[in-house]
Design a protein around this motif. Structure first.
Motif, PDB file in Angstrom:
ATOM      1  N   SER A   1       0.819  -1.202   0.000  1.00  0.00           N
ATOM      2  CA  SER A   1       0.000   0.000   0.000  1.00  0.00           C
ATOM      3  C   SER A   1       0.857   1.258   0.000  1.00  0.00           C
ATOM      4  O   SER A   1       2.070   1.215   0.245  1.00  0.00           O
ATOM      5  N   VAL A   2       0.225   2.385  -0.278  1.00  0.00           N
ATOM      6  CA  VAL A   2       0.897   3.683  -0.347  1.00  0.00           C
ATOM      7  C   VAL A   2       0.173   4.667   0.555  1.00  0.00           C
ATOM      8  O   VAL A   2      -1.057   4.770   0.524  1.00  0.00           O
ATOM      9  N   PHE A   3       0.956   5.392   1.377  1.00  0.00           N
ATOM     10  CA  PHE A   3       0.440   6.496   2.185  1.00  0.00           C
ATOM     11  C   PHE A   3       1.185   7.754   1.755  1.00  0.00           C
ATOM     12  O   PHE A   3       2.403   7.863   1.944  1.00  0.00           O
ATOM     13  N   GLN A   4       0.455   8.703   1.189  1.00  0.00           N
ATOM     14  CA  GLN A   4       1.109   9.857   0.583  1.00  0.00           C
ATOM     15  C   GLN A   4       0.255  11.111   0.780  1.00  0.00           C
ATOM     16  O   GLN A   4      -0.976  11.082   0.599  1.00  0.00           O
ATOM     17  N   ASN A   5       0.915  12.201   1.195  1.00  0.00           N
ATOM     18  CA  ASN A   5       0.250  13.503   1.337  1.00  0.00           C
ATOM     19  C   ASN A   5      -0.891  13.482   2.349  1.00  0.00           C
ATOM     20  O   ASN A   5      -1.922  14.131   2.161  1.00  0.00           O
ATOM     21  N   ASN A   6      -0.712  12.728   3.421  1.00  0.00           N
ATOM     22  CA  ASN A   6      -1.649  12.762   4.540  1.00  0.00           C
ATOM     23  C   ASN A   6      -1.085  13.654   5.639  1.00  0.00           C
ATOM     24  O   ASN A   6       0.135  13.826   5.750  1.00  0.00           O
ATOM     25  N   THR A   7      -1.965  14.199   6.473  1.00  0.00           N
ATOM     26  CA  THR A   7      -1.554  15.191   7.459  1.00  0.00           C
ATOM     27  C   THR A   7      -2.182  14.903   8.810  1.00  0.00           C
ATOM     28  O   THR A   7      -3.353  14.508   8.902  1.00  0.00           O
ATOM     29  N   SER A   8      -1.396  15.125   9.861  1.00  0.00           N
ATOM     30  CA  SER A   8      -1.909  15.066  11.224  1.00  0.00           C
ATOM     31  C   SER A   8      -1.460  16.312  11.972  1.00  0.00           C
ATOM     32  O   SER A   8      -0.297  16.712  11.894  1.00  0.00           O
ATOM     33  N   THR A   9      -2.382  16.934  12.695  1.00  0.00           N
ATOM     34  CA  THR A   9      -2.002  18.081  13.518  1.00  0.00           C
ATOM     35  C   THR A   9      -1.312  17.633  14.800  1.00  0.00           C
ATOM     36  O   THR A   9      -0.702  18.431  15.497  1.00  0.00           O
ATOM     37  N   GLY A  10      -1.408  16.325  15.123  1.00  0.00           N
ATOM     38  CA  GLY A  10      -0.703  15.732  16.250  1.00  0.00           C
ATOM     39  C   GLY A  10       0.344  14.772  15.746  1.00  0.00           C
ATOM     40  O   GLY A  10       1.281  15.155  15.050  1.00  0.00           O
ATOM     41  N   GLY A  11       0.189  13.483  16.079  1.00  0.00           N
ATOM     42  CA  GLY A  11       1.183  12.488  15.713  1.00  0.00           C
ATOM     43  C   GLY A  11       0.728  11.563  14.603  1.00  0.00           C
ATOM     44  O   GLY A  11      -0.432  11.176  14.528  1.00  0.00           O
ATOM     45  N   GLY A  12       1.684  11.201  13.726  1.00  0.00           N
ATOM     46  CA  GLY A  12       1.409  10.201  12.702  1.00  0.00           C
ATOM     47  C   GLY A  12       0.674  10.741  11.495  1.00  0.00           C
ATOM     48  O   GLY A  12      -0.535  10.568  11.381  1.00  0.00           O
ATOM     49  N   GLY A  13       1.416  11.384  10.583  1.00  0.00           N
ATOM     50  CA  GLY A  13       0.747  11.895   9.388  1.00  0.00           C
ATOM     51  C   GLY A  13       0.131  10.792   8.558  1.00  0.00           C
ATOM     52  O   GLY A  13      -0.962  10.927   8.018  1.00  0.00           O
ATOM     53  N   ALA A  14       0.826   9.650   8.464  1.00  0.00           N
ATOM     54  CA  ALA A  14       0.304   8.514   7.702  1.00  0.00           C
ATOM     55  C   ALA A  14      -0.417   7.517   8.600  1.00  0.00           C
ATOM     56  O   ALA A  14      -1.558   7.144   8.333  1.00  0.00           O
ATOM     57  N   ILE A  15       0.270   7.063   9.679  1.00  0.00           N
ATOM     58  CA  ILE A  15      -0.220   5.944  10.480  1.00  0.00           C
ATOM     59  C   ILE A  15       0.037   6.219  11.955  1.00  0.00           C
ATOM     60  O   ILE A  15       1.111   6.700  12.331  1.00  0.00           O
ATOM     61  N   SER A  16      -0.940   5.879  12.802  1.00  0.00           N
ATOM     62  CA  SER A  16      -0.761   5.944  14.254  1.00  0.00           C
ATOM     63  C   SER A  16      -1.341   4.695  14.891  1.00  0.00           C
ATOM     64  O   SER A  16      -2.332   4.138  14.414  1.00  0.00           O
TER      65      SER A  16
END
Length: 265
Positions: A197-212
């Motif tokens: 899979s691909v995780f791209q251009n995701n955002t988090s204002t806390g922790g883990g832009g792609a995955i937490s």
């Protein structure tokens, strides 16, 4: 009777459902010929206790949760014992009407699960989580989709799992934004397997832009790419009282804007 996928339904009783966004009107979804255009409705029927559906096949196209209702809490829910496969031509395209998974051509006919349910120009009224899974056994599967447009100040805008152990395969998570886990968040004793899979251009204002991962959860990432994601910490991956294992994958060009861990925290 045999029960190969462990969903408490005899194999000879199991059936498929079909969805095709080009279908202009609701169909029963029992064949490609009458595939339903509303994936949310197909998944609802497939999740009824009386349903014998073990697979849902989804043709390329754009699908939004909520069956036309713009509640931000709307999502595409996964179910134990149900495998949802995207990337088919479907019946509405020449050469379509696939009869086996091997006939899919991933990356050609993109099946998009889109959280942009409100004003197309305003992400703040999008679905909180595009895909959800609560209390899922390991025989739940999502395979062959692009998941985009989730927007939440809380957790898991692309996908949110709690006490869930699904397999996510051949999927792309892009342009999702959350407080934690922009692309995907696993919470409370979850055990999520992510493959190819691909995780791209995701955002988090806390922790883990792609995955937490939180609260005694486990995420395993195999043969995947995590790039150009951003968070306050853990630009790609963040974990709290949990474990994330990454195998044969690429983590690159992710950003932590405030604290540590441009790639992993």
């Amino acid at each position: 009777s045999a029960d190969a996928n462990g969903d408490c339904r005899p194999d000879e009783c199991e059936e498929k459902r079909f969805a095709d966004a080009i279908t202009p009107a609701p169909g029963e979804g029992r064949t490609w010929a009458n595939a339903g255009g509303d994936l949310g409705e197909i998944l609802f029927v497939s999740s009824l206790k009386c349903s014998n559906s073990s697979q849902v096949w989804v043709a390329g196209g754009n699908y939004k949760p909520g069956s036309g209702v713009t509640y931000r809490s709307s999502s595409f829910p996964l179910r134990s014992g149900l495998s949802i496969y995207g990337g088919f031509r479907g019946k509405s395209r020449p050469g379509g009407g696939e009869t086996s998974l091997a006939q899919r051509t991933l990356g050609v006919w993109t099946s998009t699960l889109d959280g942009n349910i409100g004003n197309a120009a305003d992400a703040t009224d999008n679905a909180y989580s595009v895909v959800t899974g609560i209390d899922l056994a390991p025989n739940a599967r999502l395979d062959g989709f692009t998941i985009t447009g989730g927007y939440s100040d809380f957790s898991g805008a692309g996908a949110f799992f709690r006490n869930a152990s699904p397999t996510i395969a051949n999927c792309t998570f892009t342009t999702n934004r959350a407080g934690y886990g922009g692309g995907l968040l696993a919470d409370t004793d979850s055990n999520v397997l992510i493959q190819n899979s691909v995780f791209q251009n995701n955002t988090s204002t806390g922790g883990g832009g792609a995955i937490s991962a939180y609260s005694d959860s486990l995420i395993t990432v195999e043969n995947s790419i995590l790039s150009h994601n951003q968070a306050a910490w853990g630009g790609a991956i963040a974990s709290d009282a949990s474990s994330i294992t990454v195998k044969t994958s690429r983590i690159s060009r992710n950003t932590a804007t405030t604290y540590n861990g441009g790639g992993i925290d």
